[in-house]
Design an enzyme around this catalytic site. Structure first.
Site, short mmCIF file in Angstrom:
data_model
loop_
_atom_site.label_atom_id
_atom_site.label_comp_id
_atom_site.label_asym_id
_atom_site.label_seq_id
_atom_site.Cartn_x
_atom_site.Cartn_y
_atom_site.Cartn_z
N HIS A 99 0.82 -1.06 0.28
CA HIS A 99 0.04 -0.19 -0.64
C HIS A 99 0.81 1.30 0.02
CE1 HIS A 99 -2.34 -3.35 2.33
NE2 HIS A 99 -3.60 -2.68 2.20
N ASP A 102 2.70 1.94 3.24
CA ASP A 102 3.38 1.32 4.21
C ASP A 102 4.98 1.52 3.87
OD1 ASP A 102 1.40 -0.63 4.35
OD2 ASP A 102 1.32 -2.07 2.60
N ASP A 305 -10.00 -11.24 12.14
CA ASP A 305 -9.36 -11.77 11.01
C ASP A 305 -7.38 -11.65 11.90
OD1 ASP A 305 -8.35 -11.85 8.52
OD2 ASP A 305 -8.92 -9.21 8.43
N ASP A 307 -4.74 -13.10 11.01
CA ASP A 307 -4.37 -12.86 9.89
C ASP A 307 -2.97 -13.75 10.00
OD1 ASP A 307 -5.34 -11.04 7.64
OD2 ASP A 307 -4.78 -9.05 8.28
C1 3MF Z 1 -7.32 -6.77 5.37
C2 3MF Z 1 -6.54 -7.03 4.11
C3 3MF Z 1 -5.68 -5.95 3.57
C4 3MF Z 1 -5.90 -6.27 1.92
C5 3MF Z 1 -5.50 -4.97 1.77
C6 3MF Z 1 -4.89 -4.88 0.07
C7 3MF Z 1 -4.44 -5.17 5.17
O1 3MF Z 1 -8.39 -7.21 6.45
O2 3MF Z 1 -7.16 -7.58 3.65
O3 3MF Z 1 -4.65 -6.02 3.81
O4 3MF Z 1 -5.55 -7.61 1.83
O5 3MF Z 1 -5.98 -3.71 2.21
O6 3MF Z 1 -6.27 -4.68 -0.24
#
Ligand code: 3MF
Ligand code: MG
Length: 433
Positions: A99, A102, A305, A307
């Site tokens: 992004h 970032d 979420d 991740d």
């Molecule tokens: C949020 C996401 C995002 C998207 C990213 C690109 C920060 O849950 O998954 O990661 O993947 O913004 O679209």
């Protein structure tokens, strides 16, 4: 050169029996899988935000990580870029994703933001040329700054729409210059917290206009990459408009954008929407909308979420099974939208999280390919629908209720149920994972 990853060797494939932690057991870029190099199937990417921008905070506490590039200056941004490309090299990952926020500091004016992005993009460009690393996708962060608290394209304030449009333009320009294979729009805060202050209909129109303008601009500048949108049902808003694959497809169809956009499907988002990852992938494939994947996993207890890096081979195998059945990636790939746990402080943690994720993806891919090459699953699927291969069945779909009724009576049809063989199919999958 930074000295952040100093003690960490280049990671190489050593095979499943190695006891070297800093080696791949399954990820072997040159290994041929169904006639294609493994690296070209998976098209793995490091996500800049989680690995380099995220500081280890959670709702109860701030930064836990200590990184030499944390700071809000262009010098910090360049040290961050140096370290990022060092990681790409250590892992041999062919792609990265970022992004705008970032990679650059945040300024008060749009012009300063875009010129900082351009400067860093040039810096990336030099490194990409030197190393051969490629950009899987670029994107704009239209959700972190407080100006986006009520959305970007769907904001009630037209000035925020304007700021967002201009920001996307700058990010798409940078992605284009860097030869990005895709450009992603995740509707970060395109959703609502309460219907009491929200005009759903208007917000959908605004979102569609923004997407149409992005498509027009892409064609205007000759960007050949794919525009992707990323489904997610909730978080940060209570209700995100791009809820899941089906909802995204309905939205794109409604505004006639379905031929211009594909989907970036994330494992964790699929689970949050109450689906499996393979469901979302299979549905997207059946609609011709499968673009790319964000590979991660959520903690199944937390309902959030989280991740995390993928570590469940059977799940990943079923995901790649759908990707391979759909013919594999074209512009898309596998982006590790995954972050360390906040106690995983060391450079080794960052490297080995990716190593593990890459190995799980490689194992999943190999298992999926073996299931396809074995053919039993697809043969049984075909057999299950074989009745539809007959002329009479095909003609029925072109007929009408009254003639069908007549045929059922004339032939005295009495359908006999047949086993769906689910457990037997699951047993077959388990031979490969
Ligand atoms: C949020 C996401 C995002 C998207 C990213 C690109 C920060 O849950 O998954 O990661 O993947 O913004 O679209
Ligand atoms: Mg994602």
């Amino acid at each position: 050169m930074t000295d952040f990853f100093n003690d960490i060797p280049q990671i190489r494939y050593e095979g499943p029996d190695t006891d070297n932690e800093f080696a791949f057991r399954h990820y072997n870029p040159d290994e041929m899988v169904m006639g294609k190099r493994m690296e070209d199937h998976l098209r793995l990417a490091v996500a800049y935000w989680h690995s380099f921008a995220w500081e280890g905070g959670d709702p109860f506490g701030g930064r836990t990580f200590d990184r030499p590039w944390f700071g809000d200056t262009m010098d910090h941004a360049k040290i961050k870029a140096d370290a990022a490309f060092e990681l790409f090299g250590i892992l041999g990952q062919p792609f990265f994703c970022f992004h705008d926020v970032d990679v650059r500091p945040e300024f008060d004016s749009l012009a300063d933001n875009i010129s900082a992005l351009d400067e860093i993009a040039d810096y990336f460009g030099g490194k990409m040329e030197q190393t051969g690393t490629k950009l899987l996708w670029g994107t704009a962060n239209l959700f972190s700054h407080r100006r986006f608290m009520s959305g970007a394209a769907t904001n009630p304030d037209p000035d925020v729409f304007a700021w967002s449009a201009a920001t996307i333009k700058g990010c798409l320009d940078a992605t284009h210059r860097l030869g990005g294979a895709n450009y992603v729009m995740w509707g970060g805060r395109e959703g609502y917290e309460t219907l009491l202050n929200t005009d759903l209909g208007r917000e959908a129109e605004q979102m569609a206009r923004m997407l149409s303008m992005v498509i027009d601009y892409k064609h205007k500048i000759g960007f050949k990459g794919q525009i992707l949108i990323e489904p997610k049902p909730q978080e940060p808003t209570k209700h995100q408009y791009d809820f899941d694959v089906a909802t995204c497809y309905g939205f794109l169809k409604r505004f006639g954008l379905e031929d211009e956009v594909r989907l970036n499907i994330e494992q964790g988002h699929a689970i949050l929407a109450g689906h499996s990852f393979e469901h979302e992938l299979a549905l997207a494939a059946s609609l011709g909308m499968l673009g790319s994947i964000d590979m991660n996993r959520n903690d199944y207890q937390s309902g959030w979420d989280t991740d995390q890096f993928p570590n469940n081979t059977p799940e990943v195998a079923l995901a790649y099974y759908e990707v391979l059945r759909a013919g594999g990636f074209t512009t898309g790939g596998t982006n590790f939208d995954a972050k360390l746990r906040r106690q995983s402080l060391d450079p080794e943690d960052l490297v080995l999280a990716h190593v593990g994720g890459m190995d799980v993806c490689a194992r999943g891919l190999k298992a999926a390919a073996a299931m396809i090459e074995d053919g039993t699953l697809e043969a049984w699927r075909a057999e299950r629908y074989a009745g539809w291969d007959t002329d009479s069945a095909r003609q029925m779909l072109q007929s009408d209720l009254a003639s069908i009724d007549k045929r059922v009576r004339d032939e005295d049809l009495r359908p006999e149920p047949r086993s769906g063989r689910q457990e037997r199919l699951e047993n077959i999958v388990n031979r490969f994972v």
